[in-house]
Design a protein around this motif. Structure first.
Motif, PDB file in Angstrom:
ATOM      1  N   VAL A   1       0.593  -1.377  -0.581  1.00 34.65           N
ATOM      2  CA  VAL A   1       0.030  -0.397  -0.330  1.00 34.65           C
ATOM      3  C   VAL A   1       1.299   1.608  -0.335  1.00 34.65           C
ATOM      4  CG1 VAL A   1      -1.815   1.210   1.317  1.00 34.65           C
ATOM      5  CG2 VAL A   1      -1.700  -1.081   1.556  1.00 34.65           C
ATOM      6  N   ALA A   2       1.754   1.289   0.441  1.00 35.18           N
ATOM      7  CA  ALA A   2       2.841   2.706   0.530  1.00 35.18           C
ATOM      8  C   ALA A   2       3.453   2.514  -0.606  1.00 35.18           C
ATOM      9  CB  ALA A   2       3.492   2.176   2.032  1.00 35.18           C
ATOM     10  N   SER A   3       3.935   1.687  -0.813  1.00 31.83           N
ATOM     11  CA  SER A   3       4.533   1.574  -2.565  1.00 31.83           C
ATOM     12  C   SER A   3       3.340   1.976  -3.685  1.00 31.83           C
ATOM     13  CB  SER A   3       5.054   0.236  -2.907  1.00 31.83           C
ATOM     14  OG  SER A   3       3.958  -0.540  -3.319  1.00 31.83           O
ATOM     15  N   ALA A   4       2.595   2.691  -3.731  1.00 29.99           N
ATOM     16  CA  ALA A   4       1.209   2.415  -4.448  1.00 29.99           C
ATOM     17  C   ALA A   4       2.077   3.798  -4.173  1.00 29.99           C
ATOM     18  CB  ALA A   4      -0.459   2.075  -4.349  1.00 29.99           C
ATOM     19  N   SER A   5       2.097   4.423  -3.003  1.00 32.77           N
ATOM     20  CA  SER A   5       1.934   5.904  -2.828  1.00 32.77           C
ATOM     21  C   SER A   5       2.931   6.757  -3.175  1.00 32.77           C
ATOM     22  CB  SER A   5       1.570   6.439  -1.197  1.00 32.77           C
ATOM     23  OG  SER A   5       1.875   7.608  -0.705  1.00 32.77           O
ATOM     24  N   TRP A   6       4.298   6.069  -2.992  1.00 31.48           N
ATOM     25  CA  TRP A   6       5.735   6.435  -4.030  1.00 31.48           C
ATOM     26  C   TRP A   6       5.469   6.857  -4.924  1.00 31.48           C
ATOM     27  CZ3 TRP A   6       9.391   8.879  -1.044  1.00 31.48           C
ATOM     28  CH2 TRP A   6       9.229   8.623  -0.004  1.00 31.48           C
ATOM     29  N   GLY A   7       4.616   5.547  -5.788  1.00 31.15           N
ATOM     30  CA  GLY A   7       4.613   5.076  -6.919  1.00 31.15           C
ATOM     31  C   GLY A   7       3.932   7.409  -7.550  1.00 31.15           C
ATOM     32  N   LEU A   8       2.962   6.980  -6.602  1.00 31.39           N
ATOM     33  CA  LEU A   8       1.486   8.877  -7.407  1.00 31.39           C
ATOM     34  C   LEU A   8       2.718   9.625  -6.788  1.00 31.39           C
ATOM     35  CD1 LEU A   8      -1.279   7.147  -5.123  1.00 31.39           C
ATOM     36  CD2 LEU A   8      -0.726   7.953  -8.382  1.00 31.39           C
ATOM     37  N   THR A   9       3.339   9.634  -6.281  1.00 30.51           N
ATOM     38  CA  THR A   9       4.392  10.815  -5.487  1.00 30.51           C
ATOM     39  C   THR A   9       5.983  10.768  -6.467  1.00 30.51           C
ATOM     40  OG1 THR A   9       4.205  10.808  -3.674  1.00 30.51           O
ATOM     41  CG2 THR A   9       6.226  11.499  -3.134  1.00 30.51           C
ATOM     42  N   ALA A  10       5.992   9.981  -6.979  1.00 32.64           N
ATOM     43  CA  ALA A  10       7.042  10.227  -7.784  1.00 32.64           C
ATOM     44  C   ALA A  10       6.558  10.691  -9.327  1.00 32.64           C
ATOM     45  CB  ALA A  10       7.804   8.551  -8.159  1.00 32.64           C
ATOM     46  N   GLU A  11       4.821   9.886  -9.704  1.00 26.53           N
ATOM     47  CA  GLU A  11       4.114  10.786 -10.488  1.00 26.53           C
ATOM     48  C   GLU A  11       4.112  12.416 -10.656  1.00 26.53           C
ATOM     49  OE1 GLU A  11       1.085   9.798 -13.522  1.00 26.53           O
ATOM     50  OE2 GLU A  11       2.909   9.233 -13.317  1.00 26.53           O
ATOM     51  N   ARG A  12       3.979  12.755  -8.831  1.00 30.22           N
ATOM     52  CA  ARG A  12       3.712  14.848  -8.661  1.00 30.22           C
ATOM     53  C   ARG A  12       4.965  15.032  -9.317  1.00 30.22           C
ATOM     54  NH1 ARG A  12       1.064  16.645  -4.106  1.00 30.22           N
ATOM     55  NH2 ARG A  12       1.363  18.436  -5.412  1.00 30.22           N
ATOM     56  N   VAL A  13       6.097  14.270  -8.326  1.00 31.70           N
ATOM     57  CA  VAL A  13       7.032  15.242  -8.474  1.00 31.70           C
ATOM     58  C   VAL A  13       7.673  15.673  -9.957  1.00 31.70           C
ATOM     59  CG1 VAL A  13       9.777  14.031  -8.728  1.00 31.70           C
ATOM     60  CG2 VAL A  13       8.143  13.789  -6.723  1.00 31.70           C
ATOM     61  N   ALA A  14       7.462  14.625 -11.380  1.00 29.85           N
ATOM     62  CA  ALA A  14       8.092  15.399 -12.181  1.00 29.85           C
ATOM     63  C   ALA A  14       6.453  15.618 -13.106  1.00 29.85           C
ATOM     64  CB  ALA A  14       7.997  13.132 -13.086  1.00 29.85           C
ATOM     65  N   LYS A  15       5.662  15.536 -12.693  1.00 24.24           N
ATOM     66  CA  LYS A  15       3.630  16.254 -13.557  1.00 24.24           C
ATOM     67  C   LYS A  15       4.240  17.858 -12.530  1.00 24.24           C
ATOM     68  CE  LYS A  15       2.859  12.625 -16.405  1.00 24.24           C
ATOM     69  NZ  LYS A  15       2.278  11.572 -16.668  1.00 24.24           N
ATOM     70  N   LYS A  16       3.717  17.611 -10.802  1.00 20.68           N
ATOM     71  CA  LYS A  16       2.884  18.383 -10.785  1.00 20.68           C
ATOM     72  C   LYS A  16       3.089  19.191  -8.870  1.00 20.68           C
ATOM     73  CE  LYS A  16      -1.786  17.134 -12.591  1.00 20.68           C
ATOM     74  NZ  LYS A  16      -3.571  17.358 -12.326  1.00 20.68           N
ATOM     75  N   PRO A  17       4.870  19.309  -8.972  1.00 16.01           N
ATOM     76  CA  PRO A  17       5.800  19.348  -8.035  1.00 16.01           C
ATOM     77  C   PRO A  17       5.231  20.154  -6.976  1.00 16.01           C
ATOM     78  CG  PRO A  17       7.105  19.989  -9.399  1.00 16.01           C
ATOM     79  CD  PRO A  17       5.746  19.522 -10.274  1.00 16.01           C
ATOM     80  N   ALA A  18       4.306  20.990  -7.082  1.00 19.16           N
ATOM     81  CA  ALA A  18       4.499  22.210  -6.907  1.00 19.16           C
ATOM     82  C   ALA A  18       3.184  21.550  -5.238  1.00 19.16           C
ATOM     83  CB  ALA A  18       3.159  23.474  -6.760  1.00 19.16           C
ATOM     84  N   GLY A  19       3.860  22.140  -3.956  1.00 20.20           N
ATOM     85  CA  GLY A  19       3.255  21.779  -3.148  1.00 20.20           C
ATOM     86  C   GLY A  19       4.120  20.481  -1.982  1.00 20.20           C
ATOM     87  N   LEU A  20       4.986  19.866  -2.989  1.00 21.69           N
ATOM     88  CA  LEU A  20       5.745  18.538  -2.099  1.00 21.69           C
ATOM     89  C   LEU A  20       6.942  18.713  -1.674  1.00 21.69           C
ATOM     90  CD1 LEU A  20       5.371  16.358  -5.074  1.00 21.69           C
ATOM     91  CD2 LEU A  20       4.310  16.201  -2.940  1.00 21.69           C
ATOM     92  N   ASP A  21       7.105  18.811  -0.862  1.00 20.48           N
ATOM     93  CA  ASP A  21       8.162  18.397   0.586  1.00 20.48           C
ATOM     94  C   ASP A  21       9.045  18.093  -0.500  1.00 20.48           C
ATOM     95  OD1 ASP A  21      10.303  19.476   2.066  1.00 20.48           O
ATOM     96  OD2 ASP A  21       9.167  18.024   3.677  1.00 20.48           O
TER      97      ASP A  21
END
Length: 214
Positions: A115-135
């Motif tokens: 389950v946590a790996s799913a979140s990290w996969g989605l986070t990697a997608e945000r890092v690449a496409k929508k990084p605003a707001g990520l720490d």
């Protein structure tokens, strides 16, 4: 279900089982069935409820991703027992669902590494496409502390996030490469000729080189 059973190939099942998947259906043929059926949300739910891996993969191809409620997707991920179903659920359905960000945050610290790996996969997608707001600094801190000893699927997803930070954000590139070099996660991963190694320092360097036209 009878049609899916007829597509079963023992040789494909043998290969898939080595990777943790328990089906023997050629995915090209499965996609042909999905193309014929087109979008059918209720049929998709019925196929999912069978618990059969091939049926669930077909369900994910013919469903309407936006139609699922948040708690429904949460339950589906937790009962998806094979890597292929988990990957397709996240990439074909969750990413296209309006609850994607809420689920990403909900799953981030889940004790279940899948389950946590799913979140990290989605986070990697945000890092690449929508990084605003990520720490991004905070993400690198977690990767640095936890990736080395993480279970395989979680480790892979964290490594992907590490590489995406290094590729997409030059100000963090040196630190991302340094973390990868020190932890040595996936350093010896077998890579086919012509493919890029998932070892973060090599992955980052190669992708940056290509973008710079070198």
């Amino acid at each position: 279900m009878a049609e899916l059973a007829a597509l079963e190939d023992p040789r494909i099942r043998e290969v898939n089982e080595r990777h943790g998947d328990d089906h023997g259906v050629n995915l090209t043929k499965l996609r042909a069935v999905a193309k014929r059926l087109r979008t059918q949300q209720e049929l998709a739910r019925g196929l999912w409820d069978t618990g059969d891996t091939a049926a669930r993969l077909l369900a994910l191809l013919i469903c309407r991703p936006q139609a699922f409620e948040r708690d429904e997707l949460d339950a589906m991920l937790r009962e998806a027992c094979t890597p292929k179903v988990q990957d397709w659920l996240v990439n074909y359905v969750v990413k296209k669902n309006p609850h994607v960000e809420e689920l990403r945050l909900t799953w981030f610290d889940d004790p279940d590494p899948v389950v946590a790996s799913a979140s990290w996969g989605l986070t990697a997608e945000r890092v690449a496409k929508k990084p605003a707001g990520l720490d991004l600094t905070g993400l690198l801190d977690i990767v640095e502390a936890d990736m080395k000893d993480a279970p395989d699927r979680l480790q892979w997803a964290m490594n992907t996030c590490l590489a995406q930070i290094g590729i997409e954000h030059p100000e963090y590139r040196a630190r991302a490469i340094e973390i990868g070099e020190r932890l040595k996660v996936l350093e010896d991963y077998p890579t086919s000729p012509g493919c890029t190694s998932p070892f973060a320092p090599i992955w980052i360097t190669e992708m940056v080189r290509r973008r710079n036209g070198e």
